[in-house]
Structures are given as C-alpha cells and as structure tokens.
Design a protein around this motif. Sequence first.
Motif, PDB file in Angstrom:
ATOM      1  N   UNK A 136       0.866  -1.172   0.000  1.00 16.62           N
ATOM      2  CA  UNK A 136       0.000   0.000   0.000  1.00 16.62           C
ATOM      3  C   UNK A 136       0.906   1.226   0.000  1.00 16.62           C
ATOM      4  N   UNK A 137       0.353   2.402  -0.220  1.00 16.56           N
ATOM      5  CA  UNK A 137       1.184   3.598  -0.373  1.00 16.56           C
ATOM      6  C   UNK A 137       0.518   4.812   0.271  1.00 16.56           C
ATOM      7  N   UNK A 138       1.279   5.907   0.332  1.00 15.50           N
ATOM      8  CA  UNK A 138       0.693   7.158   0.799  1.00 15.50           C
ATOM      9  C   UNK A 138      -0.345   7.675  -0.194  1.00 15.50           C
ATOM     10  N   UNK A 139      -0.393   7.085  -1.392  1.00 14.48           N
ATOM     11  CA  UNK A 139      -1.477   7.384  -2.319  1.00 14.48           C
ATOM     12  C   UNK A 139      -2.804   6.855  -1.823  1.00 14.48           C
ATOM     13  N   UNK A 140      -2.784   5.826  -0.983  1.00  8.98           N
ATOM     14  CA  UNK A 140      -3.992   5.361  -0.295  1.00  8.98           C
ATOM     15  C   UNK A 140      -4.287   6.239   0.914  1.00  8.98           C
ATOM     16  N   UNK A 141      -3.227   6.632   1.628  1.00 11.31           N
ATOM     17  CA  UNK A 141      -3.408   7.381   2.875  1.00 11.31           C
ATOM     18  C   UNK A 141      -4.085   8.723   2.633  1.00 11.31           C
ATOM     19  N   UNK A 142      -3.688   9.421   1.583  1.00 12.82           N
ATOM     20  CA  UNK A 142      -4.238  10.751   1.299  1.00 12.82           C
ATOM     21  C   UNK A 142      -4.368  10.898  -0.202  1.00 12.82           C
ATOM     22  N   UNK A 153       5.948   4.179   0.361  1.00 16.33           N
ATOM     23  CA  UNK A 153       5.424   2.868  -0.021  1.00 16.33           C
ATOM     24  C   UNK A 153       5.570   1.953   1.187  1.00 16.33           C
ATOM     25  N   UNK A 154       4.537   1.210   1.528  1.00 20.14           N
ATOM     26  CA  UNK A 154       4.593   0.218   2.594  1.00 20.14           C
ATOM     27  C   UNK A 154       4.540  -1.174   1.972  1.00 20.14           C
ATOM     28  N   UNK A 155       5.494  -2.002   2.344  1.00 21.22           N
ATOM     29  CA  UNK A 155       5.579  -3.358   1.810  1.00 21.22           C
ATOM     30  C   UNK A 155       5.518  -4.355   2.952  1.00 21.22           C
ATOM     31  N   UNK A 156       4.558  -5.278   2.901  1.00 23.89           N
ATOM     32  CA  UNK A 156       4.388  -6.270   3.955  1.00 23.89           C
ATOM     33  C   UNK A 156       5.206  -7.520   3.689  1.00 23.89           C
ATOM     34  N   UNK A 157       5.755  -8.104   4.758  1.00 20.78           N
ATOM     35  CA  UNK A 157       6.585  -9.303   4.661  1.00 20.78           C
ATOM     36  C   UNK A 157       6.229 -10.288   5.755  1.00 20.78           C
ATOM     37  N   UNK A 158       6.342 -11.579   5.428  1.00 18.54           N
ATOM     38  CA  UNK A 158       6.184 -12.659   6.409  1.00 18.54           C
ATOM     39  C   UNK A 158       7.467 -13.457   6.495  1.00 18.54           C
ATOM     40  N   UNK A 207      -3.197  -5.352   2.499  1.00 16.63           N
ATOM     41  CA  UNK A 207      -2.836  -4.237   3.372  1.00 16.63           C
ATOM     42  C   UNK A 207      -3.307  -2.935   2.733  1.00 16.63           C
ATOM     43  N   UNK A 208      -3.980  -2.073   3.503  1.00 15.88           N
ATOM     44  CA  UNK A 208      -4.433  -0.768   3.019  1.00 15.88           C
ATOM     45  C   UNK A 208      -4.137   0.282   4.085  1.00 15.88           C
ATOM     46  N   UNK A 209      -3.471   1.353   3.668  1.00 20.26           N
ATOM     47  CA  UNK A 209      -3.185   2.508   4.522  1.00 20.26           C
ATOM     48  C   UNK A 209      -4.194   3.593   4.162  1.00 20.26           C
ATOM     49  N   UNK A 210      -5.160   3.823   5.046  1.00 23.29           N
ATOM     50  CA  UNK A 210      -6.201   4.817   4.759  1.00 23.29           C
ATOM     51  C   UNK A 210      -6.256   5.830   5.895  1.00 23.29           C
ATOM     52  N   UNK A 211      -6.071   7.112   5.542  1.00 21.23           N
ATOM     53  CA  UNK A 211      -5.942   8.172   6.528  1.00 21.23           C
ATOM     54  C   UNK A 211      -4.829   7.788   7.511  1.00 21.23           C
TER      55      UNK A 211
END
Length: 429
Positions: A136-142, A153-158, A207-211
């Motif tokens: 997800x990215x800051x493009x989702x956040x705002x 950019x946020x990248x999830x890892x396991x 994963x979603x970054x919202x606000x």
Amino acid sequence: MKHRGRHRRRKQGRALRAFLAGTALALTAAATMISASQATVGDNPGALTPLTRAAETGAFRLQERLVPQATLDELSSGMGKPVGVDAVLRTADRSLREANGCTSTERTALPIAPAATRAYCWDSADTRGWRAGAVTTSGDADDDGWWNDNRVILSGWNEGTADRGLARVAFVDANDLTHLRYASALLVVPVDGGRDYRALTSRLSGMVWYQDKLLVTAADGLYVYDMNRVQRATVDSAAVGRVPDGWSAHGQRFVLPAVGSYRLTGGGTAPHLGGISLDRSTAPDSLVASERTAVDSDRPARLWRYDFSKDPARPGLLATGATGSAQAVEAYETDASGIEGVLSYRAGGADRAGWYVGRAPGSTDRHGSLWRQDTEGAEATRCGSENAPRCWGLRAGPLSYWEATGEVWSQSGRMLFAMPLTSIDRALD
C-alpha cells in the motif's frame, strides 16, 4: 495528519505523472516468456455474479473490536512516547536496487505484458528468510499522495512461508524514485493490558493505509494499526515483547502495535481473506476484498466491499452500525481461483466498476494472469504467439492503485514494481 504544501504537491504530482508516462522501462525482455500452450480449459473466469440475498452477504459481516485506550497508554508509558512515519523514514538505511541492478533471476518475476515502468529488487541480506506480501502507499493514505512531506510505499513481509510466521512492514522513502531507501517495523498486538505485546502471526496477503490507519489481513479478519503510534524497540534480540532490559522486536528497530481488529462473524460461510485494496472512485471511499481459494480450485471465489466511515471521530475505520458491525455494501461471485491481488476502480464516467484480479499460476504454469471482470464478462492481459493470458508476475501479488500518479503497485517474488493503470487497460482484450 498535516497537509502542508498541498498546492505545491499537486503540481509535483502532475509533473511526476508526465515523467512516468514518458519513461517506461524496457523490462519485458527481462521476464521469461512462457508457452501459450499452458492455457487450460475453463481459464476464463467469466462475468461476475452479484450476491444480494442476506444469507449470502451475511458471510462478510465484520465485528469491530478496538483496543482500550488505557491499554495503549500503558504500552506507551513503558516504551516511551510513540513516534510517527517520519521517524521511521529518518532511519531508512536499506536500499532497493533499480531493475538494471537486479539479477536476471530476480527480473524473471516481473510481468511480461504490460511491462513495468518502475521496478526494484529488495536488499537480499535483509529479506533472507522473509516472503514479500501486500503493498500500500501514501497514495492510499491521502488523495494527494503524500503523508506530511513524504511519499511512502509500505511493503508487507512474512517470515518463512507459513501462514503463522512473523509479520513486518517496510517503510519505503519514495521521495526520490531513483533511490528508494527503507526501514522496517514489526507488527505486534498488545497483551496483558499493555504491559507486553506479542507478534502478529498471520499471512500478510492484503494491506491498506487509509488516513492514519493501516488495515492488514489476518486469518479471520483484519487488524488495525495507527500510523501515529509507532514505538521504538530498545533491545536488539530475536525475542518479541518485553525482556529484562527493555523491549525487543526480533531485530527490528520499531514495532507497530495493533489498535483494533475486525473479525468475520459468518461462521462456516465466512471467506478466507485474501487481497484487499482501496477504491477512491466510490462515495464514500471503500475497502475491497477477495476470497483466498486454492489455485486450481473448482469452487467459486467471492469479491466484496465495505464503506469507510465518514465520521471525523473515526478516521481510517470502517463504517459500522449500532452494534459495531461492518456490512458488505456490494458482493460478487467469480469463477476465478487462486486470487492473490484485487483492485476495483470506476474510471471516468463508467457506470460500473471494473474488478481487477491477479491469479496465481496453476500447477503447470510459470506466470500468473491478470483479469478485469464485471457483470458482463472478463478480459485478460495476453502475450505470446498464441495470445495466452499467462502474462502477469510469477506470483500474482497485491494490487494497489496510487490515484495521484495513476500507477498500480505490486510485488512478485523479490521485485517491487509499478505501471500505469491505463497500460493495463490497453493490454486487456
């Protein structure tokens, strides 16, 4: 969050879109071409079937459970004042290599068609033993694409390949797209009234970054994180939680403690959550989700959406009723199986949204496929002499649309990449 320099950023966003439109990388040759003979009977998932009966839509009901403020305060009193995204970015000392600096093996994970316009590979030493998941990215956040004064950019890892490995998020400083740097935070859940925390042990498929909130998938719903409540670890060890000398995060310098969760309450009819993404083309903005099914399953999968709350006292949370439950506002059934990424977007004046689904490769396939479906049919990106649909990444990873730049971001194997949504639409039959 602050919105300093919004007018300046919008100008920069227009310039960035123009720049990206004219600088597509010649990455197609780096991906290994596959045989069109791999296409299988029944490969086309066909049109979406709307689900409207209460017995069908009730399977998607989520129950909200917020962590008590006293628990979060107790954790902060023990660990110190929370910090934000900026503090993590200031420590970013790991670099991603641009595509021309990646190995040919790494680049084979990229889509064949359409070609990525941006592509990077991760620090191999830092990611050894970890598997890339959601993006997800800051493009989702705002909607202007910025978080304070940063593009992120946020990248999830396991860790490992099991569904119950540790989960972490890489915070990527994307202000300079020619030199991406990152630092990571471990995802945790407060326990014992905030006097300790445990690791989140769940597959990060979405994963979603919202606000100011980050929503991540779990086995039975979603976990919620507050991007203003990043905490610093004080001990560098393999442990997770409180240790005799302080707080440890399995070698990570930061932890992100959960502030809530949403649990599916549909019992045996509830889906296994797969991908999630943000759709800004709806009013209000909405969260879309896909069901995780086996790659070669004959059972239909489901796609659905929830509205985000419009209450200013509930930033980044889903819209809920009086009992704290979130109901699906739209749902469909699809014959697509093995869905790894999902995206929904209503372009321009379209009267219905197109649902984009990334399907993992079948047992005899090398590359996955990318389809756009609606209630009238399905179209795929195609390539090769026989125009086969096996053109997406080796792993059909997440899909995240950065509306301010018009790009879709995803991950496949060890590659992080992006391309304009318009290029995907042009590649569709």
